[in-house]
Design a protein around this motif. Structure first.
Motif, PDB file in Angstrom:
ATOM      1  N   LEU A  59       0.847  -1.371   0.071  1.00 53.47           N
ATOM      2  CA  LEU A  59       0.227   0.140  -0.130  1.00 53.47           C
ATOM      3  C   LEU A  59       0.844   1.267   0.020  1.00 53.47           C
ATOM      4  O   LEU A  59       0.606   2.175  -0.986  1.00 53.47           O
ATOM      5  CB  LEU A  59      -0.860   0.082   1.304  1.00 53.47           C
ATOM      6  CG  LEU A  59      -1.788   1.359   1.427  1.00 53.47           C
ATOM      7  CD1 LEU A  59      -2.721   1.375   0.240  1.00 53.47           C
ATOM      8  CD2 LEU A  59      -2.694   1.115   2.553  1.00 53.47           C
ATOM      9  N   ALA A  60       1.921   1.255   0.884  1.00 56.15           N
ATOM     10  CA  ALA A  60       2.954   2.426   0.976  1.00 56.15           C
ATOM     11  C   ALA A  60       3.644   2.535  -0.417  1.00 56.15           C
ATOM     12  O   ALA A  60       3.599   3.730  -1.022  1.00 56.15           O
ATOM     13  CB  ALA A  60       3.720   2.319   2.010  1.00 56.15           C
ATOM     14  N   GLU A  61       3.912   1.764  -1.267  1.00 52.21           N
ATOM     15  CA  GLU A  61       4.684   1.625  -2.225  1.00 52.21           C
ATOM     16  C   GLU A  61       3.617   2.106  -3.338  1.00 52.21           C
ATOM     17  O   GLU A  61       4.058   2.735  -4.211  1.00 52.21           O
ATOM     18  CB  GLU A  61       5.064   0.331  -2.916  1.00 52.21           C
ATOM     19  CG  GLU A  61       6.710  -0.065  -1.683  1.00 52.21           C
ATOM     20  CD  GLU A  61       7.011  -1.439  -1.988  1.00 52.21           C
ATOM     21  OE1 GLU A  61       6.444  -2.177  -2.870  1.00 52.21           O
ATOM     22  OE2 GLU A  61       7.964  -1.898  -1.455  1.00 52.21           O
ATOM     23  N   GLY A  62       2.399   1.674  -3.425  1.00 48.94           N
ATOM     24  CA  GLY A  62       1.404   2.121  -4.210  1.00 48.94           C
ATOM     25  C   GLY A  62       1.155   3.516  -4.296  1.00 48.94           C
ATOM     26  O   GLY A  62       1.091   4.229  -5.271  1.00 48.94           O
ATOM     27  N   GLN A  63       0.885   4.048  -2.868  1.00 49.85           N
ATOM     28  CA  GLN A  63       0.616   5.389  -2.732  1.00 49.85           C
ATOM     29  C   GLN A  63       2.013   6.149  -3.074  1.00 49.85           C
ATOM     30  O   GLN A  63       1.760   7.259  -3.974  1.00 49.85           O
ATOM     31  CB  GLN A  63       0.525   5.669  -1.304  1.00 49.85           C
ATOM     32  CG  GLN A  63      -0.887   5.286  -0.727  1.00 49.85           C
ATOM     33  CD  GLN A  63      -1.079   5.142   0.708  1.00 49.85           C
ATOM     34  OE1 GLN A  63      -0.291   5.325   1.552  1.00 49.85           O
ATOM     35  NE2 GLN A  63      -2.638   5.213   1.364  1.00 49.85           N
ATOM     36  N   ALA A  64       3.051   5.867  -3.007  1.00 49.06           N
ATOM     37  CA  ALA A  64       4.053   6.511  -3.449  1.00 49.06           C
ATOM     38  C   ALA A  64       4.160   6.715  -5.046  1.00 49.06           C
ATOM     39  O   ALA A  64       4.770   7.696  -5.727  1.00 49.06           O
ATOM     40  CB  ALA A  64       5.636   5.735  -2.976  1.00 49.06           C
ATOM     41  N   ALA A  65       3.933   5.624  -5.503  1.00 48.53           N
ATOM     42  CA  ALA A  65       3.954   5.353  -6.942  1.00 48.53           C
ATOM     43  C   ALA A  65       2.767   6.366  -7.670  1.00 48.53           C
ATOM     44  O   ALA A  65       2.820   6.949  -8.708  1.00 48.53           O
ATOM     45  CB  ALA A  65       3.859   4.154  -7.586  1.00 48.53           C
ATOM     46  N   SER A  66       1.597   6.481  -6.891  1.00 51.68           N
ATOM     47  CA  SER A  66       0.533   7.264  -7.436  1.00 51.68           C
ATOM     48  C   SER A  66       1.193   8.535  -7.470  1.00 51.68           C
ATOM     49  O   SER A  66       0.562   9.444  -8.164  1.00 51.68           O
ATOM     50  CB  SER A  66      -0.491   6.880  -6.409  1.00 51.68           C
ATOM     51  OG  SER A  66      -1.797   8.016  -6.822  1.00 51.68           O
TER      52      SER A  66
END
Length: 100
Positions: A59-66
Motif C-alpha cells: 500500500l505504501a509503495e502504491g501510494q508513493a507510485a501514485s
C-alpha cells in the motif's frame, strides 16, 4: 410382560450402555488436543502478521507510485505547453519565410 415393554427393553439397554461406555475425556487428552490446535493457530497468526505487513508495504509503495505518477503527469502537461509554444513559433517563422 407386555409387548410394549419387550420393545423398549433393548432400547433401554443400548441407552444405558452408551452412557456408561461413553465416558469423558481426560484432562491430558484435552490438553494434547488443545496444544495441537494452539500450534496451528500460532502458525496461522504468524502468517497473518506477515501477510498484513506485506499488504501495508505494498500500500505504501502504491501510494508513493501514485504520487510520482501525478508529478510526472504535471511535468508532461508543462512540457506539452512548451512544445505547443515552440511549434507555434516555428509555424509563424515558416509563414514569415514563405511571405518573403
Amino acid at each position: 410382560m407386555s409387548p410394549y415393554l419387550t420393545k423398549l427393553a433393548p432400547l433401554a439397554v443400548v441407552l444405558v450402555g452408551s452412557v456408561g461406555l461413553g465416558g469423558c475425556a481426560t484432562k491430558g487428552f484435552v490438553r494434547d488436543q488443545i496444544a495441537t490446535v494452539n500450534q496451528r493457530i500460532d502458525g496461522l497468526d504468524s502468517r497473518l502478521q506477515q501477510t498484513d505487513a506485506t499488504a501495508k508495504q505494498a500500500l505504501a509503495e502504491g501510494q508513493a507510485a501514485s504520487g510520482q505518477a501525478q508529478q510526472n503527469a504535471q511535468r508532461i502537461d508543462q512540457l506539452n505547453g512548451r512544445v505547443d509554444s515552440v511549434e507555434q513559433q516555428q509555424a509563424a517563422a515558416q509563414r514569415k519565410r514563405a511571405r518573403n
